[in-house]
Scaffold this motif. Sequence first.
Motif, short mmCIF file in Angstrom:
data_model
loop_
_atom_site.label_atom_id
_atom_site.label_comp_id
_atom_site.label_asym_id
_atom_site.label_seq_id
_atom_site.Cartn_x
_atom_site.Cartn_y
_atom_site.Cartn_z
N ASP A 1 5.47 32.90 -46.22
CA ASP A 1 6.29 31.74 -46.71
C ASP A 1 5.05 30.53 -46.60
OD1 ASP A 1 8.62 32.76 -45.35
OD2 ASP A 1 9.14 31.49 -43.92
N LYS B 1 9.81 28.47 -44.15
CA LYS B 1 10.19 27.81 -45.15
C LYS B 1 11.81 26.79 -44.44
CE LYS B 1 9.03 30.25 -49.60
NZ LYS B 1 9.65 31.44 -50.67
N LYS C 1 7.30 22.81 -46.55
CA LYS C 1 8.21 23.84 -46.09
C LYS C 1 9.46 23.49 -47.08
CE LYS C 1 9.64 23.47 -41.80
NZ LYS C 1 9.89 25.09 -40.55
#
Length: 348
Positions: free
Chosen positions: A163, A148, A58
């Motif tokens: 993402d 993210k 992330k």
Amino acid sequence: MQTKRIYIDGICPEIELIQEGAHWLQVGELVAFPTETVYGLGANALDALACAKIFAAKGRPQDNPLIVHVCSRAMADTLVDGWTAEAELCVQHFWPGPLTLVLKKNSVIPDVVTAGLPHLALRMPSHPVALRLIEEAGLPIAAPSANKSGKPSPTSGSHVWRDMKGKIPLILDAGACSVGLESTVLDLSGDVPMILRPGGISREQLEELLGEVRVDTPRENQAPKAPGMKYRHYAPQGEMILLVGSSEHVVQRMDQEIRRGHARLKKVGILCTLESAPFLHPLLPDLLFVLGSKDRPEEVAGSLFEGLRLCDERGMGLILAEGIEEAGLGAAVMNRLQKAAGQRIEYI
Ligand code: TXA
Ligand code: MG
């Protein structure tokens, strides 16, 4: 890394697909899965190395702790150091569902999960895929939203794909999430229950059950009790202004801002209520996204992150969003809109 995205039935999930997800979790890998709020990025909560992969995928700051997801009260019992009477009540009324409880943890949870805090955030989701996956893995699952860091939480498999593609082995895609914004985080460790993050269960619902409930509203220079609340969040790439007021005033201000934006050669995107949309359409914005009726905040909650993401995808340089009343689920909606807009909020 190659990412596999598989479509799974959100009501009666196919067991062999659940097993595939459970396998990856058991061997210390990450799996994105749907919950009723937003998609989560899951790892075995008892495995510090697996949880460390979440932060890497992330780009998440290490001081922001993770919510641990369980599929039963018995599983929750293995992770906390006892239950208060209030916690018991919350579990009975709101689990499974969009309520996260902050409770005293015991020693089985590694420090990376709680960012060294003595308390653990715990939730039992109601989505059948989430519940079956945790059950089949036989493990508590640490899972932040599968976006993210800094971006809006994902409310569909496509959002997660954009993402997380290339960063994790598996995405279980069951389509759109029903609530559309994250769980309420409730701290029960003090004298009065305190909402650290407004979300899918409203303050009003909690007060009906528990009596007085406060909302953590840290002053400037003071750290919020949920570390994640201090970060700029949900921020679209374009400049964003949140306008709060009567439909008539909002439309007038938007008219000015659309002209100003176009004069600066910016594409202007609008996120508005159903009620204002007919008056905004003739002003020719580059994108008009209807969030839902201002009388049905659950509609607005369900489409908000989709709207914010769409503005980015279509390259909006200026985003004008209409606020709604901060009652019930509207409080959580406004919290997210305020964060997305940073400091640019006008009450008109
Ligand atoms: O609906 C949700 O809650 C979703 C789904 C996947 O369950 N999860 C989610 O997780 O939104 P995340 O990591 O994006 O947000 C968790 C929030 C952060 O603001 C974090 O700082 C706070 O909860 N939090 C987690 N553990 C905490 C703790 N021990 N004490 C205080 N705040 C905590
Ligand atoms: Mg998040």
